[in-house]
Design a protein around this motif. Structure first.
Motif, short mmCIF file in Angstrom:
data_model
loop_
_atom_site.label_atom_id
_atom_site.label_comp_id
_atom_site.label_asym_id
_atom_site.label_seq_id
_atom_site.Cartn_x
_atom_site.Cartn_y
_atom_site.Cartn_z
N ASP A 58 53.33 40.43 36.03
CA ASP A 58 52.13 40.58 35.21
C ASP A 58 51.21 39.38 35.36
OD1 ASP A 58 50.55 41.95 33.06
OD2 ASP A 58 51.02 40.06 32.04
N LEU A 59 51.75 38.18 35.25
CA LEU A 59 50.93 36.98 35.29
C LEU A 59 50.40 36.65 36.69
CD1 LEU A 59 53.07 34.72 32.95
CD2 LEU A 59 50.78 35.62 32.46
N MET A 60 51.23 36.87 37.69
CA MET A 60 50.88 36.40 39.03
C MET A 60 50.29 37.47 39.95
SD MET A 60 51.46 33.21 38.78
CE MET A 60 51.47 32.57 40.46
N LEU A 61 50.55 38.76 39.66
CA LEU A 61 50.13 39.80 40.59
C LEU A 61 49.21 40.85 40.00
CD1 LEU A 61 53.63 40.34 42.26
CD2 LEU A 61 51.76 38.87 43.06
N ALA A 62 49.17 40.98 38.68
CA ALA A 62 48.35 42.03 38.05
C ALA A 62 46.86 41.66 38.14
CB ALA A 62 48.76 42.22 36.60
N ASP A 63 46.00 42.61 37.80
CA ASP A 63 44.56 42.37 37.80
C ASP A 63 44.23 41.20 36.90
OD1 ASP A 63 44.04 44.44 39.55
OD2 ASP A 63 43.57 45.89 37.97
N SER A 64 43.34 40.36 37.37
CA SER A 64 42.91 39.18 36.63
C SER A 64 41.60 38.70 37.24
CB SER A 64 43.97 38.07 36.75
OG SER A 64 43.52 36.85 36.20
N GLY A 65 40.82 37.98 36.46
CA GLY A 65 39.64 37.30 36.98
C GLY A 65 40.04 36.12 37.86
N LEU A 66 41.29 35.72 37.78
CA LEU A 66 41.80 34.65 38.63
C LEU A 66 42.35 35.26 39.91
CD1 LEU A 66 43.92 32.61 36.03
CD2 LEU A 66 41.50 32.31 36.62
N SER A 67 42.04 34.65 41.02
CA SER A 67 42.60 35.12 42.29
C SER A 67 44.08 34.76 42.36
CB SER A 67 41.86 34.47 43.46
OG SER A 67 42.17 33.08 43.51
N LYS A 68 44.78 35.39 43.29
CA LYS A 68 46.19 35.04 43.50
C LYS A 68 46.31 33.57 43.88
CE LYS A 68 48.11 39.58 44.70
NZ LYS A 68 47.03 40.45 44.28
N LEU A 69 45.39 33.07 44.70
CA LEU A 69 45.40 31.66 45.09
C LEU A 69 45.22 30.77 43.87
CD1 LEU A 69 45.45 29.28 47.04
CD2 LEU A 69 42.99 29.70 47.47
N ARG A 71 46.00 31.37 40.79
CA ARG A 71 47.23 31.40 39.99
C ARG A 71 48.31 30.55 40.65
NH1 ARG A 71 47.15 37.81 38.62
NH2 ARG A 71 45.73 37.86 40.38
N GLU A 72 48.41 30.61 41.97
CA GLU A 72 49.39 29.77 42.67
C GLU A 72 49.02 28.28 42.56
OE1 GLU A 72 52.28 30.52 43.77
OE2 GLU A 72 52.21 32.70 43.96
N HIS A 91 56.04 27.61 45.61
CA HIS A 91 54.63 27.90 45.33
C HIS A 91 53.70 27.04 46.18
CE1 HIS A 91 55.63 30.90 42.42
NE2 HIS A 91 56.61 30.09 42.04
N GLY A 92 54.19 25.89 46.64
CA GLY A 92 53.44 25.12 47.64
C GLY A 92 53.27 25.95 48.90
N ALA A 93 54.33 26.66 49.31
CA ALA A 93 54.25 27.54 50.48
C ALA A 93 53.25 28.66 50.22
CB ALA A 93 55.63 28.12 50.81
N ARG A 154 38.97 36.02 28.97
CA ARG A 154 40.19 36.55 29.55
C ARG A 154 40.77 35.60 30.59
NH1 ARG A 154 43.21 41.25 31.13
NH2 ARG A 154 44.88 40.28 32.35
N ASP A 155 39.89 35.00 31.41
CA ASP A 155 40.35 34.05 32.42
C ASP A 155 41.06 32.86 31.76
OD1 ASP A 155 39.08 35.64 34.36
OD2 ASP A 155 37.34 34.30 34.48
N ILE A 156 40.51 32.39 30.65
CA ILE A 156 41.12 31.26 29.94
C ILE A 156 42.51 31.66 29.44
CG2 ILE A 156 40.92 29.71 27.94
CD1 ILE A 156 37.80 29.92 28.39
N TRP A 157 42.62 32.87 28.93
CA TRP A 157 43.93 33.38 28.51
C TRP A 157 44.89 33.38 29.69
CZ3 TRP A 157 46.09 34.91 23.89
CH2 TRP A 157 47.33 35.56 23.98
N ASP A 158 44.42 33.86 30.84
CA ASP A 158 45.28 33.95 32.02
C ASP A 158 45.68 32.56 32.54
OD1 ASP A 158 45.18 36.70 31.79
OD2 ASP A 158 43.88 36.99 33.54
N ILE A 159 44.75 31.60 32.50
CA ILE A 159 45.10 30.23 32.89
C ILE A 159 46.20 29.71 31.99
CG2 ILE A 159 44.26 27.83 32.97
CD1 ILE A 159 41.46 29.07 33.75
N ALA A 160 46.04 29.91 30.69
CA ALA A 160 47.06 29.46 29.73
C ALA A 160 48.38 30.19 29.94
CB ALA A 160 46.56 29.65 28.30
N GLY A 161 48.32 31.49 30.24
CA GLY A 161 49.53 32.27 30.46
C GLY A 161 50.30 31.79 31.68
#
Length: 189
Positions: A58-69, A71-72, A91-93, A154-161
């Motif tokens: 949910d946090l790393m792969l679901a829809d978000s305003g944050l890109s996968k990069l 989040r990594e 996660h460095g990889a 929502r992005d702020i929520w996702d950053i915190a999550g």
């Protein structure tokens, strides 16, 4: 710790794995060429594994305003602050792969402040690291700094999550001496 154990704890995987779990592990083998040790570590209790993977996905792969990069990048900055060997390696990889920039991955592992980040990414990582160091000190000015570089509520929520999730997983990985798969070390360099 034995080479075939992902942690210092003697918690063998359920054997045989339930059909759904085995399918998930088979997909990992097909896509990644390995089963990440974090999944093997949780597989002593399938309910814990399912809870972990559901939240991670949910946090790393679901829809978000944050890109996968992005989040990594948060995962790596938080893990660097916490000195989590497993997450920095894995996660460095992922940062190296998603960014196509091995130097960025290494800079984030060592000290994100050394990386040539734009204002958006610098604010995002500053927030995630402040949350890691002293979450009770986060105040409206910190959220406004994120809004000021274009992050939505929502992005702020996702950053915190994402930051909160990696603070939890870093502590579990460190406490159990979870070791990254050897394959991560050479990936995307």
């Amino acid at each position: 710790m034995s080479k075939d154990q992902p942690t210092a704890l003697d918690l063998p995987m359920v054997d045989p794995l339930p059909e759904q779990t085995q399918k998930y592990f088979d997909i990992c083998m097909d896509k990644l060429g390995m089963i990440p040790n974090v999944l093997q570590a949780y597989a002593f209790d399938v309910e814990k594994l399912n809870a972990f993977t559901a939240l991670y996905n949910d946090l790393m792969l679901a829809d978000s305003g944050l890109s996968k990069l992005e989040r990594e990048m948060i995962a790596v900055a938080v893990s660097s602050e916490n000195k989590c060997y497993y997450c920095l390696t894995a996660h460095g990889a992922a940062v190296r792969e998603l960014s196509g920039d091995p130097m960025l991955g290494e800079m984030l592992v060592m000290n994100y402040r050394a990386a040539p980040l734009d204002a958006r990414h610098r604010a995002m990582l500053d927030f995630a690291v402040k949350m890691t160091r002293a979450s009770a000190e986060i105040e409206e000015a910190d959220r406004n700094a994120l809004r000021g570089v274009g992050f939505s509520e929502r992005d702020i929520w996702d950053i915190a999550g994402v930051a909160g999730f990696f603070n939890m997983t870093n502590r579990i990985a460190s406490a159990t001496d979870m070791r990254p798969n050897d394959e991560y070390h050479a990936q995307h360099r």
